[in-house]
Design a protein around this motif. Structure first.
Motif, mmCIF file in Angstrom:
data_model
loop_
_atom_site.group_PDB
_atom_site.id
_atom_site.type_symbol
_atom_site.label_atom_id
_atom_site.label_comp_id
_atom_site.label_asym_id
_atom_site.label_seq_id
_atom_site.Cartn_x
_atom_site.Cartn_y
_atom_site.Cartn_z
ATOM 1 N N VAL A 249 0.839 -1.208 0.000
ATOM 2 C CA VAL A 249 0.000 0.000 0.000
ATOM 3 C C VAL A 249 0.868 1.250 0.000
ATOM 4 N N SER A 250 1.930 1.246 0.794
ATOM 5 C CA SER A 250 2.815 2.404 0.855
ATOM 6 C C SER A 250 3.474 2.672 -0.504
ATOM 7 N N ARG A 251 3.873 1.606 -1.181
ATOM 8 C CA ARG A 251 4.502 1.773 -2.496
ATOM 9 C C ARG A 251 3.515 2.308 -3.523
ATOM 10 N N ALA A 258 4.158 10.204 -7.115
ATOM 11 C CA ALA A 258 5.139 10.507 -8.147
ATOM 12 C C ALA A 258 4.465 10.801 -9.478
ATOM 13 N N ALA A 259 3.414 10.015 -9.782
ATOM 14 C CA ALA A 259 2.684 10.248 -11.027
ATOM 15 C C ALA A 259 2.000 11.604 -11.000
ATOM 16 N N ALA A 260 1.465 11.967 -9.854
ATOM 17 C CA ALA A 260 0.804 13.260 -9.736
ATOM 18 C C ALA A 260 1.801 14.403 -9.880
ATOM 19 N N ALA A 261 3.003 14.200 -9.353
ATOM 20 C CA ALA A 261 4.012 15.246 -9.452
ATOM 21 C C ALA A 261 4.444 15.459 -10.899
ATOM 22 N N GLU A 271 -3.406 12.855 2.246
ATOM 23 C CA GLU A 271 -3.058 12.109 3.439
ATOM 24 C C GLU A 271 -2.985 13.084 4.592
ATOM 25 N N HIS A 272 -3.678 12.739 5.659
ATOM 26 C CA HIS A 272 -3.744 13.623 6.800
ATOM 27 C C HIS A 272 -2.911 13.054 7.928
ATOM 28 N N GLY A 273 -2.201 13.899 8.625
ATOM 29 C CA GLY A 273 -1.443 13.457 9.791
ATOM 30 C C GLY A 273 -0.195 12.692 9.406
ATOM 31 N N LYS A 274 0.269 11.876 10.358
ATOM 32 C CA LYS A 274 1.490 11.127 10.147
ATOM 33 C C LYS A 274 1.257 9.957 9.220
ATOM 34 N N ARG A 275 2.294 9.592 8.485
ATOM 35 C CA ARG A 275 2.229 8.418 7.632
ATOM 36 C C ARG A 275 2.247 7.170 8.511
ATOM 37 N N PRO A 276 1.363 6.179 8.268
ATOM 38 C CA PRO A 276 1.315 5.007 9.137
ATOM 39 C C PRO A 276 2.597 4.186 9.011
ATOM 40 N N PRO A 277 3.014 3.491 10.089
ATOM 41 C CA PRO A 277 4.218 2.672 10.037
ATOM 42 C C PRO A 277 4.027 1.486 9.101
ATOM 43 N N LEU A 278 5.142 1.015 8.514
ATOM 44 C CA LEU A 278 5.064 -0.122 7.614
ATOM 45 C C LEU A 278 4.574 -1.368 8.343
ATOM 46 N N VAL A 279 4.994 -1.539 9.590
ATOM 47 C CA VAL A 279 4.487 -2.638 10.411
ATOM 48 C C VAL A 279 3.575 -2.025 11.467
ATOM 49 N N PRO A 280 2.267 -2.204 11.343
ATOM 50 C CA PRO A 280 1.338 -1.558 12.280
ATOM 51 C C PRO A 280 1.615 -1.961 13.727
ATOM 52 N N LEU A 281 1.253 -1.084 14.638
ATOM 53 C CA LEU A 281 1.527 -1.324 16.050
ATOM 54 C C LEU A 281 0.820 -2.568 16.572
#
Length: 360
Positions: A249-251, A258-261, A271-281
């Protein structure tokens, strides 16, 4: 921020009504758990988690109740379906220890890996070929290959899946797992399986832990012990699967940005707030509970209490998810969903049966 207007008498009122709180929905979930527990006590063959899903679906469609479920109760029921599911998955780790996995032998470990891999990717591929909406192929593949509704809830947390997709997937996997309780014991002797082999077949091929217990106990304590061990090995694969989905999902989001840029006309969801960790808590919590259980220092009373708490939390979460099922929408894709469920069931039952025979 809401604009506050003053009335002549000094009272103030907001321009928009405050959103309903979460307490009404949480109270509905508690009531649903109580009814599910009662149903299980009256009819022990009906697992409490299965009853919770069914009651949630019923509540969402009963006249006089559905308006509250979809209105004032929705925030709390959504909270139950997401947050309580996470806590239940964490406590699920206390059912598994590293020693349990190593004790069944590497051949059985390899068999479980093959079963999970074949079921997951086979179901995912077929679901996409059938044109199922949204994340349904991913969620159904997860539920069948790992541990039913618990796995669906865990993966949906990192994939950001639509609530209706989650509810539909849970309903399908729960239905097929419940049917297994009645069907698989009838195949015990016709398939030429002894009690140990039958237990391992059930553990490798049935979705939810409670359904595994209900199915395997029909063949006695030996089958039950083998079934639970093999099933918990599948549960252990939940953590790497969720981590892999989170990375994927992160990729995808990074590629979209990148496509939008590079294309001014492209749009990317904000995306609001912090980016979620790759390994959820909650996955780290699951692994931590496995490590704690592996120390052998946790008293049996604590483990029993944690198991009861986990069942209650998952029942509340499944009631919340069931209440999000919209049967008219399910009927529109019912044929394709049912076909995927049946094919996936055949795959996991066939591959696990072959694996049990090869590792006997």
């Amino acid at each position: 921020m809401a604009v506050i207007n003053a009335r002549p008498g000094g009272a103030r009122t907001g321009t928009a009504a405050a959103p309903p709180g979460k307490l009404p929905g949480l109270a509905m979930a508690v009531l649903g758990v109580a009814l599910a527990w009662t149903a299980h006590r009256l009819v022990p063959a009906v697992p409490m988690l299965t009853a919770a899903v069914v009651l949630g679906i019923a509540a969402a469609h009963l006249p006089g109740v559905k308006a509250r479920v979809r209105g004032v109760g929705r925030p709390g029921l959504t909270l139950a379906g997401k947050r309580l599911m996470r806590v239940g998955v964490v406590l699920l780790g206390l059912k598994l220890s590293i020693g349990d996995v190593l004790g069944v032998g590497w051949a059985t470990v390899a068999m479980v890996l093959v079963v999970v891999t074949a079921t997951f990717f086979g179901t995912l591929w077929l679901g996409r070929r059938l044109g199922l909406r949204g994340d349904q192929p991913l969620l159904i593949a997860t539920g069948y290959s790992i541990c039913g509704a618990s796995a669906i809830g865990a993966v949906s947390e990192v994939s950001g899946s639509d609530e209706e997709d989650v509810a539909t997937s849970v309903a399908l996997v729960t239905l097929c797992g419940t049917l297994a309780i009645a069907v698989l014991p009838l195949l015990h002797h016709p398939l030429g399986l002894d009690d140990t082999q039958f237990g391992r077949w059930v553990g490798a091929g049935v979705h939810d832990v409670g359904q595994v217990v209900a199915t395997a106990q029909t063949a006695g304590p030996t089958a039950l012990g083998e079934a639970v061990l093999v099933k918990l090995m599948r549960v252990a694969l939940l953590a790497p699967l969720v981590a892999a989905v989170a990375v994927s999902v992160s990729r995808r989001r990074a590629q979209a940005r990148a496509a939008a840029a590079g294309d001014p006309t492209a749009t990317v969801p904000a995306e609001h707030g912090k980016r979620p960790p790759l390994v959820p808590l909650f996955v780290l919590g699951f692994l931590a509970m496995v490590a704690v259980r592996s120390t052998g220092l946790v008293p049996g009373g604590v483990l029993d209490g944690a198991q009861h708490a986990q069942e209650l939390l998952l029942a509340a979460a499944l009631f919340g998810l069931g209440s999000a099922v919209h049967l008219p929408s399910l009927v529109r894709t019912g044929g394709r969903v049912a076909a995927l469920g049946l094919c996936s069931w055949v795959v996991i039952a066939g591959v696990s049966y072959a694996g049990v025979l090869l590792t006997a």
